[in-house]
Motif scaffolding. Structure first.
Motif, short mmCIF file in Angstrom:
data_model
loop_
_atom_site.label_atom_id
_atom_site.label_comp_id
_atom_site.label_asym_id
_atom_site.label_seq_id
_atom_site.Cartn_x
_atom_site.Cartn_y
_atom_site.Cartn_z
N ASN A 80 0.83 -1.20 0.00
CA ASN A 80 0.00 0.00 0.00
C ASN A 80 0.87 1.25 0.00
N VAL A 81 0.57 2.17 -0.93
CA VAL A 81 1.30 3.44 -1.02
C VAL A 81 0.27 4.57 -0.98
N PRO A 82 -0.22 4.91 0.22
CA PRO A 82 -1.32 5.87 0.35
C PRO A 82 -0.83 7.32 0.39
N ALA A 83 -0.57 7.89 -0.78
CA ALA A 83 -0.10 9.28 -0.81
C ALA A 83 -0.52 9.95 -2.10
N THR A 84 -0.69 11.26 -2.02
CA THR A 84 -0.96 12.14 -3.17
C THR A 84 -2.07 11.63 -4.08
N ALA A 85 -3.17 11.22 -3.47
CA ALA A 85 -4.37 10.81 -4.22
C ALA A 85 -4.09 9.70 -5.21
N GLY A 86 -3.16 8.83 -4.87
CA GLY A 86 -2.86 7.69 -5.72
C GLY A 86 -1.75 7.92 -6.73
N VAL A 87 -1.24 9.16 -6.82
CA VAL A 87 -0.21 9.46 -7.81
C VAL A 87 1.11 8.75 -7.49
N SER A 88 1.52 8.77 -6.23
CA SER A 88 2.82 8.19 -5.85
C SER A 88 2.88 6.70 -6.15
N GLY A 89 1.85 5.97 -5.76
CA GLY A 89 1.83 4.53 -6.00
C GLY A 89 1.81 4.20 -7.49
N THR A 90 1.06 4.99 -8.25
CA THR A 90 0.98 4.75 -9.69
C THR A 90 2.34 4.98 -10.34
N LYS A 91 3.03 6.05 -9.93
CA LYS A 91 4.36 6.32 -10.47
C LYS A 91 5.36 5.24 -10.07
N GLN A 92 5.19 4.71 -8.87
CA GLN A 92 6.05 3.62 -8.43
C GLN A 92 5.87 2.41 -9.34
N GLY A 93 4.64 2.14 -9.72
CA GLY A 93 4.38 1.04 -10.65
C GLY A 93 4.97 1.29 -12.02
N ILE A 94 4.86 2.53 -12.50
CA ILE A 94 5.42 2.89 -13.81
C ILE A 94 6.93 2.68 -13.84
N ALA A 95 7.59 3.04 -12.72
CA ALA A 95 9.05 2.99 -12.65
C ALA A 95 9.61 1.61 -12.32
#
Length: 334
Positions: A80-95
């Protein structure tokens, strides 16, 4: 001999050698991808959920992960990466490394909405990520306070025109707020938005008649509907719900080109081998047909959409385009 002509020939000869070398390496690269796919998976897979534990997308991910683990023989680790309305976790997945061992769960807000309204979401969801599979589809429903004695959306619109400034709308999510704005744009219905911290506080006020209406996912709404505490008046997506078969769809209520719904899907980094994406899609569809997963989905009123990879992408393309149009009409694009 002309020096420029010699140089041009040399450049052309060098370019042809580079192309020949690249072509020679292509079978090697393809064989490496095939070998990787054949060995996959050899260890646990991490599923990044860009929200806190306990929410709808987290719950669906854990249902999927448990069913998948039974099939593939390796754990699905939920991060779970609960930050910035889901932006942080999504970017983590992209990277993440595109090796199939990290996937990211996407929802409408992270895939279709954030890139249009949030400057921090500087990614292109369908270019930077590959849609893998839909893990759950949840219809949204509009409910109203019982004291209004209203049963359909046309009745609510008529009431709103006759009682200008009286209707209030309980909202607590980005999706819910755009649902209200979209409905106003399509129907002329005016409701005063009242923000809440969460659905418990909001629904408490709708039940008590202090707020007139709300639009929320059917999983959250069903306990209140089944207890008779609120009245469902319209499904905000194109399809009927088996949980509420007597409630009109938005099309049946006379509103066209409008949809608000909820879904959770698996995405992989863009360079993940095609064989791995296909494998994850096939295993996901198999896993979610298991009796245990089906029972949990029925309990939560989550629908299973048996989409292959191309159908999943097509669904996402429609979602991204539809939300972009709605947001731009509402004047809320970044």
């Amino acid at each position: 001999m002309n020096i420029s002509l010699v140089s041009a020939r040399n450049i052309r000869r060098s370019a042809l050698k580079r192309i020949a070398a690249a072509v020679a390496l292509l079978p090697v690269a393809l064989s490496l991808d095939s070998a990787l796919a054949q060995e996959y998976p050899a260890k646990s897979i991490t599923a990044v959920v860009p929200f806190a534990a306990g929410g709808g997308s987290d719950t669906q991910t854990r249902i999927w992960g448990e069913a998948m683990a039974q099939l593939i023989g390796h754990r699905i680790i939920v991060e779970n990466v609960p930050a910035t309305a889901g932006v942080s976790g999504t970017k983590q997945g992209i990277a993440a490394e595109p090796d199939g061992y990290t996937v990211v769960m996407g929802v409408a807000s992270t895939i279709a909405i954030n890139p249009v309204i949030n400057k921090a979401a500087d990614y292109k969801p369908l270019e930077d990520l590959q849609p893998v599979a839909l893990t759950g589809y949840t219809p949204y429903v509009m409910v109203v306070a019982n004291n209004l004695n209203i049963k359909t959306l046309p009745e609510l619109i008529e009431y709103g025109k006759a009682h200008e400034g009286e209707l209030t709308y309980a909202g607590w999510t980005t999706v819910g707020e755009f649902a209200r704005k979209g409905l106003e744009l399509q129907t002329g219905l005016k409701m005063i938005p009242v923000p809440y911290k969460g659905n418990t506080e909001a629904m408490t006020d709708v039940i008590a008649g202090r707020a007139s209406a709300a639009i929320l996912d059917i999983s959250s709404a069903l306990p209140f509907i089944r207890s008779g505490s609120v009245t469902p008046i319209v499904m905000t997506g194109p399809d009927k719900s088996s949980a509420l078969p007597d409630v009109q769809t938005i099309d049946e209520a006379g509103v066209k080109n409008y949809f608000i719904d909820s879904w959770t899907a698996i995405f992989a980094p863009k360079d993940t081998p095609k064989e791995i994406v296909e494998y994850l899609n096939a295993k996901t569809r198999e896993a979610l047909k298991s009796e245990k997963a089906k029972a949990r989905f029925d309990e939560l009123a989550i629908e299973f959409r048996d989409y292959d990879v191309s159908q999943t992408r097509e669904f996402m393309e429609k979602q991204v385009a539809g939300w972009k149009t709605l947001i731009e009409k509402a004047g809320a694009a970044k």
